[in-house]
Design a protein around this motif. Structure first.
Motif, short mmCIF file in Angstrom:
data_model
loop_
_atom_site.label_atom_id
_atom_site.label_comp_id
_atom_site.label_asym_id
_atom_site.label_seq_id
_atom_site.Cartn_x
_atom_site.Cartn_y
_atom_site.Cartn_z
N GLY A 1 -17.36 -48.06 -11.72
CA GLY A 1 -17.96 -47.55 -10.49
C GLY A 1 -18.69 -46.24 -10.73
O GLY A 1 -19.80 -46.03 -10.24
N LEU A 2 -18.07 -45.36 -11.48
CA LEU A 2 -18.68 -44.07 -11.81
C LEU A 2 -20.01 -44.26 -12.53
O LEU A 2 -21.01 -43.62 -12.20
N ILE A 3 -20.04 -45.16 -13.48
CA ILE A 3 -21.27 -45.43 -14.23
C ILE A 3 -22.32 -46.05 -13.32
O ILE A 3 -23.48 -45.65 -13.33
N GLN A 4 -21.91 -47.01 -12.49
CA GLN A 4 -22.85 -47.65 -11.57
C GLN A 4 -23.40 -46.67 -10.54
O GLN A 4 -24.54 -46.79 -10.10
N ALA B 1 -24.10 -43.75 -11.17
CA ALA B 1 -24.90 -42.80 -11.96
C ALA B 1 -24.36 -41.38 -11.84
O ALA B 1 -25.11 -40.42 -11.78
N GLN B 2 -23.03 -41.26 -11.84
CA GLN B 2 -22.41 -39.94 -11.74
C GLN B 2 -21.79 -39.48 -13.05
O GLN B 2 -21.32 -38.36 -13.14
N ALA B 3 -21.77 -40.33 -14.06
CA ALA B 3 -21.06 -39.98 -15.29
C ALA B 3 -21.81 -38.93 -16.11
O ALA B 3 -21.21 -38.01 -16.64
N GLY B 4 -23.12 -39.08 -16.22
CA GLY B 4 -23.86 -38.14 -17.05
C GLY B 4 -23.36 -38.18 -18.48
O GLY B 4 -22.75 -39.14 -18.92
N ASP B 5 -23.59 -37.09 -19.22
CA ASP B 5 -23.09 -37.02 -20.59
C ASP B 5 -22.20 -35.80 -20.78
O ASP B 5 -21.96 -35.38 -21.90
N ASP B 6 -21.69 -35.27 -19.68
CA ASP B 6 -20.84 -34.08 -19.70
C ASP B 6 -19.38 -34.49 -19.53
O ASP B 6 -19.00 -35.03 -18.49
N PRO B 7 -18.55 -34.26 -20.54
CA PRO B 7 -17.13 -34.64 -20.44
C PRO B 7 -16.43 -34.04 -19.22
O PRO B 7 -15.60 -34.71 -18.60
N GLU B 8 -16.76 -32.81 -18.88
CA GLU B 8 -16.11 -32.18 -17.72
C GLU B 8 -16.49 -32.89 -16.43
O GLU B 8 -15.66 -33.07 -15.54
N ARG B 9 -17.73 -33.32 -16.35
CA ARG B 9 -18.18 -34.06 -15.17
C ARG B 9 -17.44 -35.39 -15.06
O ARG B 9 -17.03 -35.80 -13.97
N GLU C 1 -13.84 -34.74 -13.92
CA GLU C 1 -13.81 -34.43 -12.48
C GLU C 1 -14.00 -35.70 -11.65
O GLU C 1 -13.28 -35.94 -10.69
N ALA C 2 -14.95 -36.52 -12.03
CA ALA C 2 -15.24 -37.74 -11.28
C ALA C 2 -14.13 -38.78 -11.41
O ALA C 2 -13.97 -39.63 -10.53
N MET C 3 -13.34 -38.70 -12.46
CA MET C 3 -12.22 -39.63 -12.66
C MET C 3 -10.90 -39.02 -12.21
O MET C 3 -9.84 -39.62 -12.40
N SER C 4 -10.92 -37.86 -11.59
CA SER C 4 -9.69 -37.15 -11.26
C SER C 4 -8.83 -37.87 -10.23
O SER C 4 -7.66 -37.54 -10.09
#
Length: 165
Positions: free
Chosen positions: A114-117, A119-127, A130-133
């Motif tokens: 869902g995060l990838i679809q 388009a919120q994942a980006g290439d930043d591990p911290e992002r 946070e989005a998977m928190s």
């Protein structure tokens, strides 16, 4: 009071009779449709073990009433692999050892998709963290989960570019 709802579950149209309008989507999936890959963790929307995609968006199935999902498309972990071919997110989870006991893994994978679809994942591990928190791993496999999400996102982006070319 009986209520009839129509759902598209993993690409299959389903007509379901609900005897109780308070049945959650999670209980409908597990108990009535026998799709037990979606896990019941806290049953309060705090752990993310029950994450599924509803019309392409991540939700906690334990918080959604099945009746409110009438006409929706539901995607669960059971729909991802195509025979022996794993979904890129599943393959990345294995490659990065992104699970230990495995209980949270279906919810983690569905949340990552869902995060990838979205388009919120980006290439930043911290992002990504946070989005998977909303998905808790009691075993602490977060480093592997983050790496798996980033790798899967990159693989899916490359595949889309190759298809467009």
């Amino acid at each position: 009071m009986s209520l009839s709802i129509a759902l598209n579950v993993n690409g299959v149209p389903r007509q379901v009779e609900l005897d109780d309008p308070r049945v959650t989507l999670l209980d409908l999936l597990r108990e009535r449709l026998h799709l037990t890959g979606t896990k019941k963790g806290c049953d309060r929307g705090q752990c993310g073990a029950c994450t599924v995609l509803l019309d392409g968006r991540r939700i906690n199935a334990c918080l959604a009433l099945a009746a409110s999902c009438d006409g929706a498309a539901v995607q669960t972990i059971e729909s991802l692999a195509d025979g022996p071919a794993l979904h890129p997110v599943q393959a990345a989870f294995i490659a990065h050892d992104a699970f230990q006991c495995g209980y949270c893994t279906p919810g983690q994978i569905m949340s990552a998709i869902g995060l990838i679809q979205e388009a919120q994942a980006g290439d930043d591990p911290e992002r990504v963290r946070e989005a998977m928190s909303g998905n808790i791993c009691r075993c602490g496999a977060y480093a592997g989960i983050t790496a798996a999400v980033l790798e899967a996102q990159a693989r899916l982006e490359n595949a889309q570019r190759e298809e467009a070319a």
